[in-house]
Design a protein around this motif. Sequence first.
Motif, PDB file in Angstrom:
ATOM      1  N   ASP A  24     -60.557   9.377  67.620  1.00  0.00           N
ATOM      2  CA  ASP A  24     -60.790  10.881  67.319  1.00  0.00           C
ATOM      3  C   ASP A  24     -61.127  10.911  65.791  1.00  0.00           C
ATOM      4  OD1 ASP A  24     -60.283  11.733  69.770  1.00  0.00           O
ATOM      5  OD2 ASP A  24     -58.303  12.038  69.581  1.00  0.00           O
ATOM      6  N   GLU A  25     -60.549  10.283  64.925  1.00  0.00           N
ATOM      7  CA  GLU A  25     -60.755  10.488  63.505  1.00  0.00           C
ATOM      8  C   GLU A  25     -62.026   9.605  63.161  1.00  0.00           C
ATOM      9  OE1 GLU A  25     -58.846   8.645  59.434  1.00  0.00           O
ATOM     10  OE2 GLU A  25     -57.776   8.719  61.290  1.00  0.00           O
ATOM     11  N   CYS A  27     -64.584   9.690  65.352  1.00  0.00           N
ATOM     12  CA  CYS A  27     -65.627  10.820  65.810  1.00  0.00           C
ATOM     13  C   CYS A  27     -65.996  11.805  64.832  1.00  0.00           C
ATOM     14  CB  CYS A  27     -65.022  11.598  67.074  1.00  0.00           C
ATOM     15  SG  CYS A  27     -64.822  10.303  68.434  1.00  0.00           S
ATOM     16  N   GLU A  28     -65.099  12.190  64.223  1.00  0.00           N
ATOM     17  CA  GLU A  28     -65.232  13.184  63.093  1.00  0.00           C
ATOM     18  C   GLU A  28     -65.976  12.770  61.862  1.00  0.00           C
ATOM     19  OE1 GLU A  28     -61.350  14.629  61.999  1.00  0.00           O
ATOM     20  OE2 GLU A  28     -60.784  15.402  63.934  1.00  0.00           O
ATOM     21  N   LYS A  29     -66.188  11.569  61.596  1.00  0.00           N
ATOM     22  CA  LYS A  29     -66.772  11.151  60.392  1.00  0.00           C
ATOM     23  C   LYS A  29     -67.832   9.928  60.720  1.00  0.00           C
ATOM     24  CE  LYS A  29     -62.705  12.047  57.829  1.00  0.00           C
ATOM     25  NZ  LYS A  29     -61.525  11.442  56.923  1.00  0.00           N
TER      26      LYS A  29
END
Length: 86
Positions: A24-25, A27-29
Motif C-alpha cells: 500500500d505504501e 502504491c501511494e508513491k
Amino acid sequence: MLSRRFKGYKHELHKYYQTFNSHDEACEKPFNDVSAEDWELCFQEFVSAKFKKSSEANTNNSGKAEINHCSGSKSFARYQHELVFL
C-alpha cells in the motif's frame, strides 16, 4: 541495446519498490515520471508468483557461479591467463 536499457530500467523500478515496507505504501508513491496506472502494473508484476519464482532461481544460480566477472567479451579467467604470459 534497447532491451538491455529496458531491463535496467525495470531493475531500478524494482529496487525502488523494495524500499517500501508495504504494498500500500508503494502504491501511494510512484517512481519518478511514471503514471499511477503504469506504476500499479509494474508492481503487480513484482508480486506475481512467476516473477518471484524466476527471481529466486536467478539468485540461486548466480550464487553458484565460480567465475563472476568478465572483462569485455573475454571471461575473467581467460583475462587472468593472458596476464600471466605477458
